[in-house]
Design a protein around this motif. Structure first.
Motif, PDB file in Angstrom:
ATOM      1  N   GLU A  55       0.869  -1.178   0.000  1.00  0.00           N
ATOM      2  CA  GLU A  55       0.000   0.000   0.000  1.00  0.00           C
ATOM      3  C   GLU A  55       0.909   1.233   0.000  1.00  0.00           C
ATOM      4  N   PRO A  56       1.374   1.605  -1.198  1.00  0.00           N
ATOM      5  CA  PRO A  56       2.298   2.739  -1.242  1.00  0.00           C
ATOM      6  C   PRO A  56       1.627   4.047  -0.830  1.00  0.00           C
ATOM      7  N   TYR A  57       2.437   4.928  -0.260  1.00  0.00           N
ATOM      8  CA  TYR A  57       1.964   6.249   0.113  1.00  0.00           C
ATOM      9  C   TYR A  57       1.478   6.964  -1.141  1.00  0.00           C
ATOM     10  N   ASP A  58       0.418   7.723  -1.043  1.00  0.00           N
ATOM     11  CA  ASP A  58      -0.161   8.489  -2.158  1.00  0.00           C
ATOM     12  C   ASP A  58      -0.781   7.609  -3.246  1.00  0.00           C
ATOM     13  N   SER A  59      -1.324   6.464  -2.858  1.00  0.00           N
ATOM     14  CA  SER A  59      -1.956   5.569  -3.834  1.00  0.00           C
ATOM     15  C   SER A  59      -3.466   5.797  -3.916  1.00  0.00           C
ATOM     16  N   ASN A  60      -3.948   6.861  -3.288  1.00  0.00           N
ATOM     17  CA  ASN A  60      -5.383   7.197  -3.279  1.00  0.00           C
ATOM     18  C   ASN A  60      -6.263   6.064  -2.754  1.00  0.00           C
ATOM     19  N   GLY A  61      -5.755   5.337  -1.775  1.00  0.00           N
ATOM     20  CA  GLY A  61      -6.535   4.286  -1.137  1.00  0.00           C
ATOM     21  C   GLY A  61      -6.455   2.934  -1.819  1.00  0.00           C
ATOM     22  N   PHE A  62      -5.676   2.823  -2.896  1.00  0.00           N
ATOM     23  CA  PHE A  62      -5.527   1.538  -3.579  1.00  0.00           C
ATOM     24  C   PHE A  62      -4.383   0.747  -2.959  1.00  0.00           C
ATOM     25  N   PHE A  63      -4.473  -0.577  -3.064  1.00  0.00           N
ATOM     26  CA  PHE A  63      -3.415  -1.448  -2.573  1.00  0.00           C
ATOM     27  C   PHE A  63      -3.295  -2.651  -3.496  1.00  0.00           C
ATOM     28  N   LEU A  84      -9.206  -1.561  -3.076  1.00  0.00           N
ATOM     29  CA  LEU A  84      -9.431  -0.182  -2.656  1.00  0.00           C
ATOM     30  C   LEU A  84     -10.019  -0.179  -1.257  1.00  0.00           C
ATOM     31  N   TRP A  85      -9.499   0.703  -0.407  1.00  0.00           N
ATOM     32  CA  TRP A  85     -10.065   0.867   0.931  1.00  0.00           C
ATOM     33  C   TRP A  85     -11.354   1.672   0.818  1.00  0.00           C
ATOM     34  N   VAL A  86     -12.442   1.135   1.356  1.00  0.00           N
ATOM     35  CA  VAL A  86     -13.742   1.798   1.342  1.00  0.00           C
ATOM     36  C   VAL A  86     -14.091   2.145   2.787  1.00  0.00           C
ATOM     37  N   PRO A  87     -14.364   3.424   3.085  1.00  0.00           N
ATOM     38  CA  PRO A  87     -14.657   3.817   4.465  1.00  0.00           C
ATOM     39  C   PRO A  87     -15.874   3.075   5.010  1.00  0.00           C
ATOM     40  N   ASP A  88     -15.760   2.638   6.249  1.00  0.00           N
ATOM     41  CA  ASP A  88     -16.888   1.964   6.888  1.00  0.00           C
ATOM     42  C   ASP A  88     -18.006   2.952   7.192  1.00  0.00           C
ATOM     43  N   ASP A  89     -17.644   4.198   7.437  1.00  0.00           N
ATOM     44  CA  ASP A  89     -18.632   5.251   7.665  1.00  0.00           C
ATOM     45  C   ASP A  89     -18.597   6.210   6.476  1.00  0.00           C
ATOM     46  N   GLY A  95     -10.226  11.187   3.647  1.00  0.00           N
ATOM     47  CA  GLY A  95      -8.915  11.216   4.282  1.00  0.00           C
ATOM     48  C   GLY A  95      -8.953  11.187   5.792  1.00  0.00           C
ATOM     49  N   GLU A  96     -10.132  11.228   6.364  1.00  0.00           N
ATOM     50  CA  GLU A  96     -10.267  11.253   7.822  1.00  0.00           C
ATOM     51  C   GLU A  96     -10.910   9.966   8.350  1.00  0.00           C
ATOM     52  N   HIS A  97     -10.809   8.887   7.611  1.00  0.00           N
ATOM     53  CA  HIS A  97     -11.490   7.647   7.972  1.00  0.00           C
ATOM     54  C   HIS A  97     -10.872   7.013   9.220  1.00  0.00           C
ATOM     55  N   THR A  98     -11.726   6.607  10.124  1.00  0.00           N
ATOM     56  CA  THR A  98     -11.248   5.919  11.309  1.00  0.00           C
ATOM     57  C   THR A  98     -11.194   4.417  11.075  1.00  0.00           C
ATOM     58  N   SER A  99     -11.983   3.925  10.111  1.00  0.00           N
ATOM     59  CA  SER A  99     -11.910   2.512   9.742  1.00  0.00           C
ATOM     60  C   SER A  99     -12.401   2.348   8.308  1.00  0.00           C
ATOM     61  N   ALA A 100     -11.858   1.339   7.656  1.00  0.00           N
ATOM     62  CA  ALA A 100     -12.215   1.071   6.263  1.00  0.00           C
ATOM     63  C   ALA A 100     -12.063  -0.419   6.006  1.00  0.00           C
ATOM     64  N   THR A 101     -12.730  -0.878   4.963  1.00  0.00           N
ATOM     65  CA  THR A 101     -12.668  -2.274   4.555  1.00  0.00           C
ATOM     66  C   THR A 101     -12.046  -2.333   3.167  1.00  0.00           C
ATOM     67  N   ALA A 134      -4.316   2.897  -9.355  1.00  0.00           N
ATOM     68  CA  ALA A 134      -5.606   3.448  -9.796  1.00  0.00           C
ATOM     69  C   ALA A 134      -5.810   3.181 -11.288  1.00  0.00           C
ATOM     70  N   GLU A 135      -4.734   3.299 -12.060  1.00  0.00           N
ATOM     71  CA  GLU A 135      -4.810   3.010 -13.494  1.00  0.00           C
ATOM     72  C   GLU A 135      -5.127   1.534 -13.720  1.00  0.00           C
ATOM     73  N   TRP A 136      -4.455   0.658 -12.994  1.00  0.00           N
ATOM     74  CA  TRP A 136      -4.709  -0.777 -13.130  1.00  0.00           C
ATOM     75  C   TRP A 136      -6.141  -1.119 -12.731  1.00  0.00           C
ATOM     76  N   ALA A 137      -6.682  -0.399 -11.767  1.00  0.00           N
ATOM     77  CA  ALA A 137      -8.045  -0.675 -11.296  1.00  0.00           C
ATOM     78  C   ALA A 137      -9.084  -0.441 -12.396  1.00  0.00           C
ATOM     79  N   GLU A 138      -8.735   0.325 -13.412  1.00  0.00           N
ATOM     80  CA  GLU A 138      -9.653   0.605 -14.525  1.00  0.00           C
ATOM     81  C   GLU A 138      -9.550  -0.415 -15.657  1.00  0.00           C
ATOM     82  N   THR A 139      -8.632  -1.354 -15.565  1.00  0.00           N
ATOM     83  CA  THR A 139      -8.366  -2.298 -16.643  1.00  0.00           C
ATOM     84  C   THR A 139      -9.544  -3.262 -16.841  1.00  0.00           C
TER      85      THR A 139
END
Length: 158
Positions: A55-63, A84-89, A95-101, A134-139
């Motif tokens: 999960e590189p820094y600045d990956s916009n939530g992608f891993f 992709l990390w999706v906020p639970d709330d 950018g302020e998520h306390t938890s994500a799935t 993010a680019e790969w996620a669109e493939t």
């Protein structure tokens, strides 16, 4: 290796045939070799699953995950997955998520196990260009991830 991880590996190994155990050890060895060669980039060995996670820094939530097949599944394949990390709330500020799935976005089932060198190249690519995820996620299914020979076999959003 912690005692808890050793116990989990022992539990996972229980019931495997000698051939399945040999394959699982070989897969784990290649995963650990790749992990040791990426140095201090943000990749971790997800114990004890034979999975690399980046999960590189600045990956916009992608891993990215690189996962070995389960040793007791005959038709299992190596899998590369962009998630992709999706906020639970959904009402939390971006950018302020306390938890994500973590949700899978695209998967590439590989007919042959990637070498440690191929895994290192993949991890290095996303470490150097985090937005590549993010680019790969669109493939689309049937097309290769940009810069690789890994073909998307499944989209999880359809």
């Amino acid at each position: 290796m912690s005692d808890a991880t050793r116990e989990q590996l022992d539990d996972r190994e229980a019931g495997l045939s000698a051939e399945e155990r040999e394959k699982a050890v070989a897969d784990l060895r290649v995963v650990v070799t790749a992990h040791s060669r990426v140095g201090d980039m943000c990749a971790s060995l997800d114990d004890p699953s034979c999975r690399l996670f980046a999960e590189p820094y600045d990956s916009n939530g992608f891993f990215l995950t690189i996962e070995a097949p389960e040793p007791d599944e005959d038709d299992a394949a190596w899998e590369i997955e962009v998630g992709l990390w999706v906020p639970d709330d959904p009402y939390e500020e971006s950018g302020e998520h306390t938890s994500a799935t973590g949700d899978p976005v695209v998967s590439c089932a590989l007919p042959l196990a990637p070498s440690a060198d191929e895994r290192v190249r993949l991890l290095t690519s996303v470490d150097e260009k985090p937005l590549l995820l993010a680019e790969w996620a669109e493939t689309p299914v049937g097309e290769a991830l940009v810069g690789t020979a890994m073909v998307v076999t499944r989209r999880h959003d359809s």
